[in-house]
Design an enzyme around this catalytic site. Structure first.
Site, mmCIF file in Angstrom:
data_model
loop_
_atom_site.group_PDB
_atom_site.id
_atom_site.type_symbol
_atom_site.label_atom_id
_atom_site.label_comp_id
_atom_site.label_asym_id
_atom_site.label_seq_id
_atom_site.Cartn_x
_atom_site.Cartn_y
_atom_site.Cartn_z
ATOM 1 N N SER A 140 0.846 -1.195 0.000
ATOM 2 C CA SER A 140 0.000 0.000 0.000
ATOM 3 C C SER A 140 0.880 1.243 0.000
ATOM 4 C CB SER A 140 -0.870 0.045 1.262
ATOM 5 O OG SER A 140 -1.601 -1.146 1.432
ATOM 6 N N ASP A 155 1.449 3.864 10.027
ATOM 7 C CA ASP A 155 0.882 3.149 8.873
ATOM 8 C C ASP A 155 -0.643 3.276 8.818
ATOM 9 O OD1 ASP A 155 3.469 2.275 8.216
ATOM 10 O OD2 ASP A 155 3.271 0.510 9.496
#
Ligand code: GRF
Length: 227
Positions: A144, A153
């Protein structure tokens, strides 16, 4: 390239802690003319990180700061991001940068900073993502690219690349199969951001003038909207 043209290119700084294969991919995309930006700084928290040697070889200014020389994390981050700002960077890419950035220091960079993470976020924030995907017997794994916010994150995901998990995969095999996709994903997202198609408005990503409802998908011919 004429210097006037050069000086008007979007300016990008990269922070990284390790081998730098994602930086290499960014430079390759730039050299192929697919990514029209200027890299103004590559910074690291590790003076021995191979990524710095790669940047030097490419003629990009480098910076190595040792966190141990600072009283606390915030002081380190403040100095680092001040130097990033001083480089003239408009955009900041975390490409294997293995530290959390202090929330207050990061604030002026929110919406201008992206990170590549080797999992299908929101799954597996943090470390050992390949191992965790295998342990969970996931059928699919991936990477991602997300906007960086104070949450580790945890910022909004912009785009993802997916691979099947195959029988017999171990951590290394899985990581090696994913890496080439990371190397396409990160330049593609940076290109959208620097080119203005991807924007950060009202605390969320926008793509081509509308709020991004689901992460873009890396297909054979590049990024496309999710179906
Ligand atoms: C990549 O797998 C990236 O997703 C993760 O750290 C690794 C960095 O690799 N955040 P490299 O230093 O770019 O080769």
């Amino acid at each position: 390239m004429p210097s006037t043209e050069h000086s008007t290119l979007p300016r990008v700084a990269v922070l990284a802690s390790g081998r730098g294969s994602n930086l290499a991919a960014l430079l390759a995309a730039r050299d192929r003319g697919e990514l029209v930006v200027r890299f103004v700084l590559v910074g690291s928290d590790k003076a021995v990180a191979p990524v710095l040697r790669l940047a030097e070889a490419a003629g990009i200014p480098t910076l190595a700061l040792d966190p141990r020389g600072y009283p606390d994390r915030r002081a380190f981050d403040a100095d680092l991001l001040q130097r990033v700002a001083d480089s003239g960077a408009q955009w900041l890419v975390l490409a294997g940068y293995m530290r959390i950035v202090d929330a207050d220091v990061l604030r002026p960079w929110v919406g201008r900073t992206i990170n590549i993470h080797p999992s299908l976020l929101p799954k597996y924030r943090g470390l050992h993502t390949h191992r965790r995907a295998l342990e969970a017997q996931d059928l699919e794994h991936g990477a991602s690219v997300h906007f960086v916010t104070a949450e580790l994150d945890g910022g909004p995901v912009i785009a993802q690349a997916r691979i099947p998990v195959e029988a017999g995969d171990d951590e290394e095999v899985l990581a090696a199969r994913l890496l080439p996709l990371e190397h396409r994903l990160l330049p593609a997202v940076l290109g959208l951001l620097a080119g203005g198609r991807l924007q950060w408005k009202n605390g969320q990503p926008w793509f081509d003038g509308t709020p991004l409802r689901a992460p873009l998908v890396l297909a054979a011919d590049g990024l496309r909207a999710a179906e």
